[in-house]
Design a protein around this motif. Structure first.
Motif, PDB file in Angstrom:
ATOM      1  N   ILE A 116      -0.199   0.807  -0.097  1.00 51.40           N
ATOM      2  CA  ILE A 116      -0.777  -0.284  -0.388  1.00 51.40           C
ATOM      3  C   ILE A 116      -1.761  -0.254  -0.714  1.00 51.40           C
ATOM      4  CG2 ILE A 116      -1.368  -2.198   1.684  1.00 51.40           C
ATOM      5  CD1 ILE A 116       1.185  -1.630   2.629  1.00 51.40           C
ATOM      6  N   THR A 117      -2.932   0.485  -0.250  1.00 50.20           N
ATOM      7  CA  THR A 117      -4.012   0.819  -0.717  1.00 50.20           C
ATOM      8  C   THR A 117      -4.482   0.852  -1.806  1.00 50.20           C
ATOM      9  OG1 THR A 117      -4.615   1.293   1.658  1.00 50.20           O
ATOM     10  CG2 THR A 117      -6.406   1.681   0.205  1.00 50.20           C
TER      11      THR A 117
ATOM     12  N   ASN B 125      -2.437   0.156  -4.156  1.00 55.16           N
ATOM     13  CA  ASN B 125      -1.979  -1.214  -5.123  1.00 55.16           C
ATOM     14  C   ASN B 125      -3.203  -2.284  -4.390  1.00 55.16           C
ATOM     15  OD1 ASN B 125       0.516  -3.184  -6.934  1.00 55.16           O
ATOM     16  ND2 ASN B 125       0.238  -4.421  -4.691  1.00 55.16           N
TER      17      ASN B 125
ATOM     18  N   GLU C 235       2.329  -5.711  -4.033  1.00 57.40           N
ATOM     19  CA  GLU C 235       2.022  -5.280  -2.998  1.00 57.40           C
ATOM     20  C   GLU C 235       3.003  -6.112  -1.772  1.00 57.40           C
ATOM     21  OE1 GLU C 235      -1.570  -5.415  -0.309  1.00 57.40           O
ATOM     22  OE2 GLU C 235      -1.349  -4.847  -1.801  1.00 57.40           O
TER      23      GLU C 235
ATOM     24  N   LEU D 169       5.913  -3.191  -1.466  1.00 57.52           N
ATOM     25  CA  LEU D 169       5.034  -2.452  -0.437  1.00 57.52           C
ATOM     26  C   LEU D 169       4.481  -2.262   0.891  1.00 57.52           C
ATOM     27  CD1 LEU D 169       2.322  -0.676  -3.198  1.00 57.52           C
ATOM     28  CD2 LEU D 169       4.201   0.192  -2.252  1.00 57.52           C
ATOM     29  N   GLN D 170       4.685  -3.621   1.174  1.00 57.82           N
ATOM     30  CA  GLN D 170       4.084  -4.175   2.179  1.00 57.82           C
ATOM     31  C   GLN D 170       5.854  -4.269   3.377  1.00 57.82           C
ATOM     32  OE1 GLN D 170       1.816  -5.102   4.731  1.00 57.82           O
ATOM     33  NE2 GLN D 170       0.150  -5.287   2.750  1.00 57.82           N
TER      34      GLN D 170
ATOM     35  N   HIS E 214       6.491  -0.564   4.094  1.00 60.80           N
ATOM     36  CA  HIS E 214       5.777  -0.401   5.129  1.00 60.80           C
ATOM     37  C   HIS E 214       5.754  -0.922   6.713  1.00 60.80           C
ATOM     38  CE1 HIS E 214       1.962  -0.490   8.395  1.00 60.80           C
ATOM     39  NE2 HIS E 214       1.780   0.798   7.309  1.00 60.80           N
TER      40      HIS E 214
END
Length: 390
Positions: free
Chosen positions: A151-152, A154, A198, A201-202, A205
């Motif tokens: 996430i960081t 991207n 984004e 990926l969220q 997570h």
């Protein structure tokens, strides 16, 4: 005519032939005065002795409260089985002395040994499950860390794509031919792709975090199973320990009713251990309690030990009469009333020095006669006695 005259016979010619009368002793004046004085002296002495004896009896009777309604009491510990089992060995006999913790009866431990082995295997399996759950937690934590890193990463790409799109839109707006239309479309597509990445990926997570939560819950379940297995093993070992029945105190064995080969049930009585600590319970009349106090000296005579007097002290008084604690206590409010002198149980303790070698001859149930010296105060604080006699 002749006259006959009686004359006294003459003394015989031979005086040695006549019996001689004993001469009466001459009573002098001194002898006549001696005997009446001696009789008076003897009478006075006898009177003094009788008066002294009566006075001593009255003095002692007035300063002593006694009763023959007394008996020895002690702790009788019943020994029973705590588990089902078959008696393998009986290690004691009637009336023998045992020590605290000494084995009395042994049960066959074969079934319980197998149960303990099964519990040990269950504990090993629970430990393996706990290790597996811990590994799953560590893997889930790594997945969460990796998702956060993506996430960081991207986020940086999304920011660059957003800047490229703004720059392309600015150039295209100021000068229609400054950049090709394809370049503007490519910048817009890159920005939208970064936005979609984004969101993806969220979601990853969040999925990794959910997996971590599940792994931790599984680890908690594994820990609970491990604790349960450990408790099961402890219980199995405890049950195995119950196969050896031990004496809780030092004393003597009585009322043994267990034999080898007997099948036992939980709570079944096997024998009793009579504690070495004994005391006296004396039931005094309520009219005798006026001068009784804790700590006063006591003389105890046990019927089973003839000619032996023990000493002791008054320890305490019962909080109620014997009739009050009877199965059917009296009810004086029913209409008819006859006053009956009640008796109160009083606990008396032997002084250890007076028991001596007769300790084995003193046991609960023996009858006794006690006498409490009430002429003096308490003999001393009860704390001076050993703890075992209090």
């Amino acid at each position: 005519m002749s006259t006959l005259v009686e004359t006294a016979p003459a003394a015989p010619a031979y005086a040695g032939l006549t019996p001689a009368r004993p001469a009466a002793p001459a009573r002098t004046a001194k002898t006549a005065r001696r005997w009446p004085g001696r009789k008076l002296l003897l009478g006075a002495g006898a009177s003094l002795l009788a008066a002294a004896g009566i006075s001593l009896y009255v003095y002692r009777a007035a300063g002593v409260e006694s009763t023959d309604d007394a008996y020895l009491e002690g702790h009788v510990h019943p020994i029973s089985a705590r588990i089902n089992g078959t008696v393998a060995r009986v290690l004691v006999d009637d009336n023998v002395r045992v020590q605290a913790g000494q084995p009395l009866v042994e049960l066959d431990p074969a079934d319980l040994d197998l149960a303990a082995q099964e519990a040990a295997a269950g504990l090993a399996q629970a430990r393996a499950n706990g290790e597996q759950a811990a590994a799953q937690v560590a893997r889930a934590e790594a997945d969460v860390t990796a998702a956060a890193a993506r996430i960081t990463q991207n986020a940086a790409e999304l920011k660059r794509a957003q800047l490229d799109l703004k720059r392309s839109e600015f150039l295209a707006g100021t000068d229609a031919g400054a950049i090709p239309v394809q370049q503007l479309d490519a910048a817009r597509a890159a920005f939208e792709s970064a936005q979609a990445a984004e969101q993806s990926l969220q979601a990853q997570h969040r999925a990794a975090q959910a997996a971590l939560t599940a792994a931790r819950a599984q680890q908690a379940v594994a820990a609970a199973q491990l604790a349960r297995a450990a408790a099961g093993l402890d219980n199995a070992r405890l049950q195995t320990g119950y196969t050896v029945i031990r004496s809780p105190v030092a004393g003597r064995v009585a009322k043994k009713s267990v034999e080898a080969g007997q099948r036992l049930q939980p709570g079944q009585p096997l024998l009793a251990v009579v504690d070495d600590d004994v005391w006296i319970v004396a039931n005094f009349k309520e009219s005798q309690l006026a001068h009784l106090r804790p700590g006063q000296k006591v003389t105890v005579r046990v019927d089973a030990i003839d000619g032996r007097a023990f000493t002791g002290v008054v320890q305490s008084f019962s909080p109620g009469t014997g009739a009050r604690f009877a199965l059917l206590p009296p009810d004086n409010s029913t209409g008819n009333f006859n006053k009956v002198v009640q008796r109160v149980p009083v606990k008396l303790l032997f002084t250890p020095d007076s028991v001596g070698a007769d300790a084995d001859r003193l046991f609960p149930g023996l009858s006794a006669v006690v006498a409490v010296d009430v002429r003096h105060g308490p003999a001393g604080p009860l704390a001076a006695l050993p703890a075992a006699t209090r």
